[in-house]
Design an enzyme around this catalytic site. Sequence first.
Site, PDB file in Angstrom:
ATOM      1  N   GLU A 162      36.292  21.146   7.222  1.00 49.33           N
ATOM      2  CA  GLU A 162      35.518  20.008   6.800  1.00 49.33           C
ATOM      3  C   GLU A 162      34.366  20.709   5.863  1.00 49.33           C
ATOM      4  OE1 GLU A 162      34.366  17.530  10.118  1.00 49.33           O
ATOM      5  OE2 GLU A 162      36.149  16.388   9.975  1.00 49.33           O
TER       6      GLU A 162
ATOM      7  N   GLU B 189      49.435  29.865  23.293  1.00 46.48           N
ATOM      8  CA  GLU B 189      48.163  30.407  23.443  1.00 46.48           C
ATOM      9  C   GLU B 189      48.374  31.816  24.265  1.00 46.48           C
ATOM     10  OE1 GLU B 189      46.619  28.702  27.785  1.00 46.48           O
ATOM     11  OE2 GLU B 189      46.638  27.385  25.792  1.00 46.48           O
TER      12      GLU B 189
END
Length: 351
Positions: free
Chosen positions: A78, A109
Amino acid sequence: MDTERASPRYTDIDLWEPSDILHAMIEGQMAAVAAVRAALPAIEQAALATEARLREGGRLIYVGAGTSGRLAVQDGAELIPTFNWPKERLLLLMAGGKDALLRSAENAEDEIGQAIQAIQQTAIGAPDVVIAVAASGTTPFTLTCLREAKSRGAFTIGIANNRDTPILIEADCSIWLDTGPEPVAGSTRMKAGTAQRAALNALSTLVMIRLGRVHEGLMVDVQAINAKLQRRSEHILIRLTGRTPQEVRGALERANGSVKLAVLLLHGCSVEEATSALDPVTEQRVSLALDEVMKGRTTFVIAHRLATVRNATRILVFQNGRIIETGTFDELVKRGGSFAELVKAQFGTTP
């Protein structure tokens, strides 16, 4: 580990009335925001350190896995449309790659090798900044990225929801978000996720403000690349300069859609002067750039927005065709006359 621990408060939540469940979840969200407030000193420290390194040309790198990774990637992505942050100075490292943004890839992960490879391939080092986010504070992919980046000279920021965990201990700057147990034990997309999102938002926005990408509360680095952003850019320029829609459209066209550049053009600068004043390497603020290009000039400004004349050498206040007050902004405010009343009405207080 607090984020995994079941809380007696929610032991029988599955038997509650729907309204009670919702109230409990909202209560948790408020607690998450409170956890971010408690961490504000650490967030400020991280932001100022980040600012210093980005001014040196460093890149901003977000690292994470699972929910934490998706929130980190969202915050980073963003920055481009909101503040026109350069794509080449932003890296988003997500365990499992792009596919993990759309669907769960929890096994990713644990991929330590992938983490080392990601850091090596992107040549991370000084003066880059790495923001590593993990609710547990122990996620192997995220922790390995942090360690590898730190060993190569990057500045590292660790964000976690469990105290005294490796990511917090080993980061150059640690942000602990004390959100405690979740309403649904272990579901860190709830309180922990909300706190991470708020902390990341606060951190990155403060950095962008400090780098001069906001002026008078407006996103002056937005680029007019579509109809909506064109309208937003025009409104920003009209508010900042008091010029007509036709004038701001012409300035935007000359500035190739750059609001910052258009502000200076509308103050009488040439494209060359404005471009030089807004040196992207120094991340010059609009206000400082205006001060620089106006040195040695006499400029007349008819202002309906008082912030426009905040740094004017002399202000003339007219009423019924005659001058009733004159002086600098601060002098007129201190006198408590008509100008001071205008300032109070427009700002609510002295700016």
